[in-house]
Design a protein around this motif. Structure first.
Motif, PDB file in Angstrom:
ATOM      1  N   VAL A 120       1.630  -6.259  -7.161  1.00  0.00           N
ATOM      2  CA  VAL A 120       0.421  -6.947  -6.699  1.00  0.00           C
ATOM      3  C   VAL A 120      -0.046  -7.988  -7.711  1.00  0.00           C
ATOM      4  O   VAL A 120      -0.351  -9.127  -7.354  1.00  0.00           O
ATOM      5  CB  VAL A 120      -0.693  -5.934  -6.401  1.00  0.00           C
ATOM      6  N   LEU A 167      -0.874   4.167  -2.716  1.00  0.00           N
ATOM      7  CA  LEU A 167      -2.226   4.573  -3.101  1.00  0.00           C
ATOM      8  C   LEU A 167      -2.477   6.044  -2.807  1.00  0.00           C
ATOM      9  O   LEU A 167      -3.145   6.744  -3.581  1.00  0.00           O
ATOM     10  CB  LEU A 167      -3.255   3.695  -2.392  1.00  0.00           C
ATOM     11  N   ARG A 180       1.544  -0.044   0.850  1.00  0.00           N
ATOM     12  CA  ARG A 180       0.258   0.077   0.153  1.00  0.00           C
ATOM     13  C   ARG A 180      -0.343   1.457   0.369  1.00  0.00           C
ATOM     14  O   ARG A 180      -0.793   2.118  -0.580  1.00  0.00           O
ATOM     15  CB  ARG A 180      -0.706  -1.006   0.635  1.00  0.00           C
ATOM     16  N   GLU A 181      -0.356   1.909   1.627  1.00  0.00           N
ATOM     17  CA  GLU A 181      -0.942   3.219   1.937  1.00  0.00           C
ATOM     18  C   GLU A 181      -0.203   4.342   1.222  1.00  0.00           C
ATOM     19  O   GLU A 181      -0.830   5.253   0.654  1.00  0.00           O
ATOM     20  CB  GLU A 181      -0.908   3.443   3.453  1.00  0.00           C
ATOM     21  N   HIS A 206       1.401  -8.694  -3.131  1.00  0.00           N
ATOM     22  CA  HIS A 206       1.850  -7.735  -2.124  1.00  0.00           C
ATOM     23  C   HIS A 206       2.431  -6.507  -2.815  1.00  0.00           C
ATOM     24  O   HIS A 206       2.677  -6.510  -4.011  1.00  0.00           O
ATOM     25  CB  HIS A 206       2.871  -8.371  -1.185  1.00  0.00           C
ATOM     26  N   TYR A 207       2.673  -5.459  -2.027  1.00  0.00           N
ATOM     27  CA  TYR A 207       3.076  -4.164  -2.567  1.00  0.00           C
ATOM     28  C   TYR A 207       4.580  -3.929  -2.531  1.00  0.00           C
ATOM     29  O   TYR A 207       5.064  -2.971  -3.142  1.00  0.00           O
ATOM     30  CB  TYR A 207       2.356  -3.046  -1.806  1.00  0.00           C
ATOM     31  N   ASP A 211       4.513  -3.971   4.334  1.00  0.00           N
ATOM     32  CA  ASP A 211       3.674  -4.092   3.146  1.00  0.00           C
ATOM     33  C   ASP A 211       2.431  -3.215   3.266  1.00  0.00           C
ATOM     34  O   ASP A 211       2.024  -2.559   2.297  1.00  0.00           O
ATOM     35  CB  ASP A 211       3.286  -5.552   2.949  1.00  0.00           C
ATOM     36  N   ARG A 212       1.837  -3.168   4.452  1.00  0.00           N
ATOM     37  CA  ARG A 212       0.658  -2.334   4.664  1.00  0.00           C
ATOM     38  C   ARG A 212       1.007  -0.855   4.522  1.00  0.00           C
ATOM     39  O   ARG A 212       0.280  -0.082   3.888  1.00  0.00           O
ATOM     40  CB  ARG A 212       0.062  -2.605   6.045  1.00  0.00           C
ATOM     41  N   SER A 232       1.044  -0.180  -7.796  1.00  0.00           N
ATOM     42  CA  SER A 232       2.093  -1.157  -7.511  1.00  0.00           C
ATOM     43  C   SER A 232       2.394  -2.002  -8.740  1.00  0.00           C
ATOM     44  O   SER A 232       1.483  -2.434  -9.449  1.00  0.00           O
ATOM     45  CB  SER A 232       1.658  -2.074  -6.368  1.00  0.00           C
TER      46      SER A 232
END
Length: 258
Positions: A58, A49, A45-46, A71-72, A41-42, A55
């Protein structure tokens, strides 16, 4: 609402689809035993973005979830098949993981999902289950052409899943997509040919065959989102966003070549 995209909007849809395919390919290449869904998920996100995209998950808060999702990416493990909420639990060798990603870029959304096995182990039945959803997706794509109907796609998908021996749930399936992630028409994973809404050039559809090894019944986790097979059986899910063109279906969310 069913949107018909212009030529300019279709060009933007191709860019969004390429981004989704690239992100899923990148995430898959990073996953190893010991990775957690929160790690994925992290990373998602990166990547989202950094691409200037947004997303679709979210702030997603439909009636069936306990939203917003927050969450993404959806990360469904083993007996989880849809809307898998990322948790801090390490993935093990042989786990069956589904990644489902939807983003919007320049006002157009794209949605795709892949299922694969983590590490080197190949538990019994898992490869066949994944393969069936991928073959069903290919059949649905082949049936998607101008003048055909939603029922033709559904029937093609259902024929593959049924012949492979998997029960078919019709609560969740494919859908229209465009300026928003979920639109009409609904695309069930089984149906009757010649029925339903007629396909027209400019339509975007997210086709998503999914299957559970021995049941068609879902249960919901305590997190209010993650949907699992009622029997604890393994599951798989394959999805592409396609554009209906004059020549058939153009797949927008393929992984990059090479």
């Amino acid at each position: 609402m069913i949107e018909i995209l212009s030529t300019a909007e279709l060009a933007r849809a191709r860019a969004t689809g390429a981004l989704v395919g690239t992100i899923l390919h990148t995430l898959r290449s990073r996953v190893v035993p010991g990775t957690t869904p929160l790690d994925i998920d992290r990373w998602a996100r990166e990547l989202i973005l950094d691409a200037g995209a947004v997303s679709c998950y979210v702030d997603y808060a439909p009636s069936f979830g306990r939203g917003p999702f927050g969450h993404y990416i959806c990360t469904s493990v083993n007996d989880a098949v849809l809307h898998g909420m990322p948790h801090d639990v390490a993935l093990a060798d042989g786990d069956l993981l589904t990644l489902d990603l939807a983003v919007t870029l320049d006002g157009i959304a794209a949605d795709a999902a892949i299922s694969f096995l983590v590490g080197d182990a190949r538990p019994a039945g898992s490869v066949a289950l994944i393969d069936a959803t991928e073959r069903a997706l290919a059949a649905g794509i082949a049936a998607a052409r101008p003048g055909a109907r939603i029922g033709d796609i559904s029937a093609a998908i259902g024929a593959v899943l049924d012949s492979a021996g998997y029960p078919i749930n019709t609560e969740f399936g494919g859908h229209g997509i465009g300026s928003t992630m979920h639109q009409d028409p609904h695309v069930p994973n089984t149906g009757r040919p010649g029925r339903g809404y007629p396909l027209r050039p400019g339509m975007l559809l997210a086709l998503e065959p999914w299957a559970m090894a021995d049941t068609d019944r879902l249960v919901t986790d305590a997190d209010g989102w993650t949907l699992r097979s009622a029997t604890g059986a393994r599951t798989a899910h394959s999805e592409h966003t396609v554009a209906i063109t004059e020549d058939g279906a153009e797949v927008l969310t393929r992984a990059p070549r090479g």
